[in-house]
Structures are given as C-alpha cells and as structure tokens.
Scaffold this motif. Structure first.
Motif, PDB file in Angstrom:
ATOM      1  N   ARG A  62      51.090   3.536  43.972  1.00 55.87           N
ATOM      2  CA  ARG A  62      50.946   4.862  44.565  1.00 55.87           C
ATOM      3  C   ARG A  62      52.342   5.413  44.808  1.00 55.87           C
ATOM      4  O   ARG A  62      53.151   4.796  45.503  1.00 55.87           O
ATOM      5  CB  ARG A  62      50.161   4.765  45.872  1.00 55.87           C
ATOM      6  N   TYR A  67      54.946   9.129  45.201  1.00 58.45           N
ATOM      7  CA  TYR A  67      55.064  10.563  45.438  1.00 58.45           C
ATOM      8  C   TYR A  67      55.573  11.247  44.183  1.00 58.45           C
ATOM      9  O   TYR A  67      56.550  10.818  43.565  1.00 58.45           O
ATOM     10  CB  TYR A  67      56.040  10.825  46.591  1.00 58.45           C
ATOM     11  N   VAL A 111      53.874  18.143  41.834  1.00 60.10           N
ATOM     12  CA  VAL A 111      52.482  18.441  42.200  1.00 60.10           C
ATOM     13  C   VAL A 111      52.225  18.242  43.691  1.00 60.10           C
ATOM     14  O   VAL A 111      51.106  18.441  44.164  1.00 60.10           O
ATOM     15  CB  VAL A 111      51.483  17.597  41.376  1.00 60.10           C
ATOM     16  N   ARG A 112      53.265  17.823  44.444  1.00 57.09           N
ATOM     17  CA  ARG A 112      53.158  17.634  45.895  1.00 57.09           C
ATOM     18  C   ARG A 112      51.993  16.715  46.247  1.00 57.09           C
ATOM     19  O   ARG A 112      51.176  16.994  47.114  1.00 57.09           O
ATOM     20  CB  ARG A 112      52.990  18.976  46.628  1.00 57.09           C
ATOM     21  N   HIS A 113      51.946  15.579  45.578  1.00 57.58           N
ATOM     22  CA  HIS A 113      50.899  14.593  45.830  1.00 57.58           C
ATOM     23  C   HIS A 113      51.482  13.190  45.749  1.00 57.58           C
ATOM     24  O   HIS A 113      52.456  12.954  45.028  1.00 57.58           O
ATOM     25  CB  HIS A 113      49.791  14.689  44.773  1.00 57.58           C
ATOM     26  N   LYS A 114      50.860  12.264  46.446  1.00 57.43           N
ATOM     27  CA  LYS A 114      51.031  10.847  46.167  1.00 57.43           C
ATOM     28  C   LYS A 114      49.901  10.456  45.225  1.00 57.43           C
ATOM     29  O   LYS A 114      48.728  10.594  45.561  1.00 57.43           O
ATOM     30  CB  LYS A 114      50.974  10.010  47.449  1.00 57.43           C
ATOM     31  N   LEU A 115      50.253  10.010  44.041  1.00 56.08           N
ATOM     32  CA  LEU A 115      49.270   9.703  43.006  1.00 56.08           C
ATOM     33  C   LEU A 115      49.168   8.200  42.777  1.00 56.08           C
ATOM     34  O   LEU A 115      50.176   7.486  42.770  1.00 56.08           O
ATOM     35  CB  LEU A 115      49.660  10.367  41.684  1.00 56.08           C
ATOM     36  N   ASP A 135      39.042  12.199  42.084  1.00 59.95           N
ATOM     37  CA  ASP A 135      39.943  11.668  43.102  1.00 59.95           C
ATOM     38  C   ASP A 135      41.235  11.106  42.519  1.00 59.95           C
ATOM     39  O   ASP A 135      42.206  10.906  43.262  1.00 59.95           O
ATOM     40  CB  ASP A 135      39.236  10.569  43.904  1.00 59.95           C
ATOM     41  N   HIS A 175      44.133  11.512  39.350  1.00 61.83           N
ATOM     42  CA  HIS A 175      44.569  12.583  38.456  1.00 61.83           C
ATOM     43  C   HIS A 175      45.706  12.215  37.505  1.00 61.83           C
ATOM     44  O   HIS A 175      46.022  12.989  36.603  1.00 61.83           O
ATOM     45  CB  HIS A 175      45.021  13.795  39.279  1.00 61.83           C
ATOM     46  N   ASN A 176      46.352  11.078  37.705  1.00 59.34           N
ATOM     47  CA  ASN A 176      47.478  10.737  36.848  1.00 59.34           C
ATOM     48  C   ASN A 176      47.023  10.555  35.403  1.00 59.34           C
ATOM     49  O   ASN A 176      46.075   9.814  35.123  1.00 59.34           O
ATOM     50  CB  ASN A 176      48.158   9.464  37.356  1.00 59.34           C
TER      51      ASN A 176
END
Length: 208
Positions: A65, A67, A71-75, A169, A171-172
């Motif tokens: 996981r 950052y 995309v301002r997400h932790k993926l 849920d 997205h990567n």
C-alpha cells in the motif's frame, strides 16, 4: 480475422519535446491523419515498467500500500518499477523490484501479460510477471525512502482481491490486470501454459 494488435506508424511531419523530467518527458508530434490533415498529439514518453504478481503457497498475493500523489490516494498495488536502463532485461528488473519492495525471491517466473497502460496519452509499456515458489530473500533489507518509507506490506487471498477489483475498491492498473489475468489463466490452459519469463517483448526489446 485474427484479433491481434499490430505495429503501425503514421507519418510525423515535426516533433518537439517541451518538457524533460527525471524519468519521463512530454513530446508533441505533428501526425498526418488518413485524410491528409496534420494534427498535434501530445504524449508522455516513458521508459517502460515491470510488475510482479507474487503468489504464495496459500494462494495469497503479495501486495503493498503506497501513496500516489497524482491521484491523492493510498493504493494497494503489486511490486513494480521502472526499466531504469534502456534494453534492460525485464525479468532482472522484476526480480530486483520484488527484492527491494518485499525482500522476497521466487523460483518460478512466467509472463502473465503485457499491457500499454494509457496508449492515448503515454507510451508506457508494462510487463506483468507471475512469480511463484516464494521465499524470504537473504541479506539486509533494501533501504527505502520518500513514498516507500510509508509503505505497508501484506498478503491477500486471490478471491478477496477479485472482489475488491469488481467492487470498485482497488484501482491500481497492474494489480487489476494482474489479478484478473491470473484468474483467466487458471480458467483457461493453466498457469504452466503461460509464456516463459524470457519471452520476447516487442514493446521493449531486450537481450536475454
């Protein structure tokens, strides 16, 4: 009719590189269309990447996981990284990324799939490997920095990842394509029928 992507290159009247970054750049090509008009096309020039779907004996996938600022997400992702050197052997790069990001090695390597991530705006090509027969790598763990300093590591069952992908849920790109390709391969000719790890890759030619 064979459903297969084929190489083709339309005439370029002019080209410019208005931005050059540390790893990638932006290029503008003036491309001749089939009707004779000339149209500007901007795209990111990318060295290419590799990703590793590492599957353990309990049918869990090694995920991390991280950052991602754009995309301002932790993926949740699978281990991946750039081809740092032109012509670099993608298998060697994948083995390096698995070691650096997860401190894991694998004995069995196959090509799971090859993709262009965003062909309308970037020439990035990614080779996704399937790695099996996992074990802890020897020696010191690789020193991490920047976004990787905050990275979490886990092993998640395949079916849980599939639910996450289809439920919106997860997205990567490499995780989504890798997990669904794994399921498709199992439902088809089986994992042992996948291409060998050193299979040719026309998008990023290399020496074995």
């Amino acid at each position: 009719m064979t459903i297969k992507d084929t190489p083709e290159e339309w005439e370029i009247r002019a080209t410019d590189t208005p931005f050059v970054g540390n790893k990638t750049s932006v290029r503008t090509d003036e491309v001749v269309m089939p009707d004779g008009t000339v149209v500007g096309r901007d795209y990111q020039v990318h060295p290419g990447s590799v990703a590793v779907l590492a599957l353990d004996e309990a049918d869990r996938v090694l995920v991390l996981r991280q950052y991602r600022h754009p995309v301002r997400h932790k993926l949740w992702e699978i281990p991946a990284g750039l081809l740092d050197v032109p012509g670099e052997n993608p298998l060697h790069a994948a083995q390096r990324e698995l070691y650096e990001e997860a401190h894991v090695k694998a004995e069995d390597w196959r090509v799971l799939t090859d993709v262009y991530t965003t062909p309308g705006g970037c020439d990035e090509a990614v080779r996704i490997f399937l790695a099996r027969d996992l074990s802890e790598a020897e020696g010191e763990r690789f020193a991490v920095a920047e976004e990787e300093a905050d990275m979490e590591l886990d092993r998640v069952p395949v079916e849980e990842l599939v639910r996450g992908v289809l439920g919106g849920d997860l997205h990567n790109n490499c995780l989504v394509v890798g997990v669904l390709s794994l399921v498709a391969a199992r439902a088809g000719d089986g994992l042992d029928a996948l291409r060998p790890a050193q299979a040719p890759w026309p998008a990023r030619p290399f020496e074995a």
